[in-house]
Design a protein around this motif. Sequence first.
Motif, mmCIF file in Angstrom:
data_model
loop_
_atom_site.group_PDB
_atom_site.id
_atom_site.type_symbol
_atom_site.label_atom_id
_atom_site.label_comp_id
_atom_site.label_asym_id
_atom_site.label_seq_id
_atom_site.Cartn_x
_atom_site.Cartn_y
_atom_site.Cartn_z
ATOM 1 N N ARG A 266 53.472 -8.492 -35.153
ATOM 2 C CA ARG A 266 52.129 -8.800 -34.637
ATOM 3 C C ARG A 266 51.490 -7.552 -34.032
ATOM 4 N NH1 ARG A 266 50.702 -14.233 -34.235
ATOM 5 N NH2 ARG A 266 52.454 -15.699 -34.250
ATOM 6 N N LEU A 267 52.292 -6.820 -33.274
ATOM 7 C CA LEU A 267 51.765 -5.618 -32.628
ATOM 8 C C LEU A 267 51.399 -4.561 -33.673
ATOM 9 C CD1 LEU A 267 51.129 -4.348 -29.863
ATOM 10 C CD2 LEU A 267 53.448 -3.427 -29.832
ATOM 11 N N SER A 268 52.237 -4.426 -34.689
ATOM 12 C CA SER A 268 51.921 -3.404 -35.706
ATOM 13 C C SER A 268 50.672 -3.806 -36.510
ATOM 14 C CB SER A 268 53.130 -3.127 -36.599
ATOM 15 O OG SER A 268 53.363 -4.186 -37.477
ATOM 16 N N GLN A 269 50.439 -5.102 -36.667
ATOM 17 C CA GLN A 269 49.196 -5.551 -37.314
ATOM 18 C C GLN A 269 47.980 -5.130 -36.498
ATOM 19 O OE1 GLN A 269 48.862 -6.763 -40.338
ATOM 20 N NE2 GLN A 269 51.086 -6.749 -40.593
ATOM 21 N N ASP B 126 37.016 -7.190 -30.755
ATOM 22 C CA ASP B 126 37.135 -5.737 -30.920
ATOM 23 C C ASP B 126 38.599 -5.301 -31.031
ATOM 24 O OD1 ASP B 126 36.055 -2.958 -30.787
ATOM 25 O OD2 ASP B 126 37.252 -2.931 -28.942
ATOM 26 N N ALA B 127 38.907 -4.585 -32.107
ATOM 27 C CA ALA B 127 40.297 -4.203 -32.388
ATOM 28 C C ALA B 127 40.893 -3.317 -31.293
ATOM 29 C CB ALA B 127 40.386 -3.497 -33.743
ATOM 30 N N ASN B 128 40.090 -2.395 -30.782
ATOM 31 C CA ASN B 128 40.566 -1.513 -29.714
ATOM 32 C C ASN B 128 40.912 -2.290 -28.449
ATOM 33 O OD1 ASN B 128 40.178 0.686 -31.276
ATOM 34 N ND2 ASN B 128 38.735 1.721 -29.898
ATOM 35 N N ALA B 129 39.980 -3.118 -28.040
ATOM 36 C CA ALA B 129 40.173 -3.916 -26.823
ATOM 37 C C ALA B 129 41.370 -4.851 -26.993
ATOM 38 C CB ALA B 129 38.921 -4.713 -26.503
ATOM 39 N N LYS B 130 41.523 -5.358 -28.199
ATOM 40 C CA LYS B 130 42.636 -6.263 -28.500
ATOM 41 C C LYS B 130 43.976 -5.533 -28.367
ATOM 42 C CE LYS B 130 43.262 -9.864 -31.795
ATOM 43 N NZ LYS B 130 42.756 -10.430 -33.044
ATOM 44 N N LYS C 162 47.323 -1.508 -36.968
ATOM 45 C CA LYS C 162 46.658 -1.275 -38.263
ATOM 46 C C LYS C 162 45.162 -1.582 -38.187
ATOM 47 C CE LYS C 162 50.775 -2.315 -40.980
ATOM 48 N NZ LYS C 162 51.505 -3.434 -41.631
ATOM 49 N N GLU C 163 44.828 -2.626 -37.436
ATOM 50 C CA GLU C 163 43.412 -2.985 -37.307
ATOM 51 C C GLU C 163 42.614 -1.900 -36.591
ATOM 52 O OE1 GLU C 163 42.949 -7.004 -35.695
ATOM 53 O OE2 GLU C 163 44.552 -7.625 -37.075
ATOM 54 N N VAL C 164 43.270 -1.182 -35.710
ATOM 55 C CA VAL C 164 42.595 -0.105 -34.981
ATOM 56 C C VAL C 164 42.419 1.127 -35.868
ATOM 57 C CG1 VAL C 164 42.939 1.599 -33.138
ATOM 58 C CG2 VAL C 164 43.212 -0.842 -32.656
ATOM 59 N N ASN C 165 43.444 1.442 -36.642
ATOM 60 C CA ASN C 165 43.369 2.606 -37.521
ATOM 61 C C ASN C 165 44.166 2.357 -38.805
ATOM 62 O OD1 ASN C 165 43.544 5.050 -38.829
ATOM 63 N ND2 ASN C 165 43.963 6.261 -36.976
ATOM 64 N N THR C 166 43.443 2.033 -39.851
ATOM 65 C CA THR C 166 44.065 1.681 -41.137
ATOM 66 C C THR C 166 44.848 2.851 -41.732
ATOM 67 O OG1 THR C 166 41.922 0.649 -41.485
ATOM 68 C CG2 THR C 166 43.551 0.345 -43.218
#
Lengths: 228, 228
Positions: free
Chosen positions: A162-165, A97-101, A168-172
């Motif tokens: 890595r963090l900015s990726q 899960d992108a949020n949890a990540k 992006k996964e959370v909100n494109t």
Amino acid sequence: MKNLLQSVRITINDKLYVKDPESSNLGKRIVEESIIMINDIGFENFTFKKLGQKIGSNESSIYRYFENKHKLLLYLASWYWGWLEYRLVFATNNIPDANAKLEKAIEIMTQATEIDLAFTHIDEVLLNKIVINEYSKSYLTKEVDMENKEGYFVIYKRLVNRLSQMIKEVNTDYPYPESLASTLIEGALHQYFLMDHFSSLTSCDVNVTPTEYFKHIAFNTLNIKNNG
Amino acid sequence: MKNLLQSVRITINDKLYVKDPESSNLGKRIVEESIIMINDIGFENFTFKKLGQKIGSNESSIYRYFENKHKLLLYLASWYWGWLEYRLVFATNNIPDANAKLEKAIEIMTQATEIDLAFTHIDEVLLNKIVINEYSKSYLTKEVDMENKEGYFVIYKRLVNRLSQMIKEVNTDYPYPESLASTLIEGALHQYFLMDHFSSLTSCDVNVTPTEYFKHIAFNTLNIKNNG
DNA sequence: CAAATATAAAAGTATTACTATCAATATATA
DNA sequence: TATATATTGATAGTAATACTTTTATATTTG
């Protein structure tokens, strides 16, 4: 914290040292004691002569490992960011899960540092303090562009990336992922500094953590409800 | 920008200088040329000897105005923050709506600096660059607590405090007004630095301004729709 | 055991960050 | 206008820093 891998080694740009400090006992002592000493007296007051006296070695011997104290600082900082990166990847790898990540990632990047027994000659807690108090000085120089070209900041840049990726996964559609990532990482260092020296300029203290503050910023700015 | 008041004077802690540089021609030249020189060669390479040579004066004469270059940097930074504070108060004073007021404040604090003709011997654009590149070095020292007690950072602290008050006026329930204020001010300096030297670590460029990014952060984290 | 390598010790250099002294000059005041 | 006072300039000096160089002595390895 315990390390699941037998032996992880943080790989650092070999232009940052003359001779690899991991390759000898003296090298490890230079790293080990320089962390204690820089934390103790501050980077400005730290000299290779003083370090030599402390470790019972000679100034000239230390110069065989590091060209100057600036490069030693870059080495120590690279090690720190490499260690954080390793922990970040390890802790977030298996979260689908992108949020949890992202939440986990912000925890890793902003929580108070704990000792890592896997690296015996490096005190990560002191090293974190050095990064808080001295890291800016390693890039706020006239040589920064040249040294950036030489790759002295690659690990840090990879970490922010890595963090900015993950952002992006959370909100494109979020328009500022790189800025948010750099703000979280640099801002965390700054909030810890303020807690220690300018308590009126921060809302963080023993009860309110920088992690909580930055999670609130990230998930609100990304328009996602915060789980934490 | 034009100054509506005939003569505004930025008042700086008199412990930061030995003799008030505003009180003489030499003093003003020291301030004027040190800004140009520090911006040019960087704070580390800047010395009073070099400055003396440039202004056709003697090293020892400069020491009669400033104890050392560290205090000169604190003086210049105080002047800069005092100038920003004056502009902040002036621009927001007559705005009754809390949202609009905060929006204006963020603009003042994060926008690119323009020259202020009211202060002939100070180049605010260069001074802003110095603050971006050197300000951290003025407080990331072992003497910070002592110097804080002496009041060397009062103007900066007052400025952060003013901004956090405006944040509170927008949303009384927001739990981190001080941290958000310090993040906006320090973060803006950092984003400008990244634009110049680490463009991959920021989302800001010629089209996307730090002001836009920080407005987005502030109004989303305060759960208020952004007007800008 | 010899050769190569690593480390230690000492001395030397240029620069920095001042301090001290004294002379020259500008300014204020009597 | 003369004199006292403050300001600035020139020179020299000191301790510390940030190195480099040379030579001696350990230690490792082939």
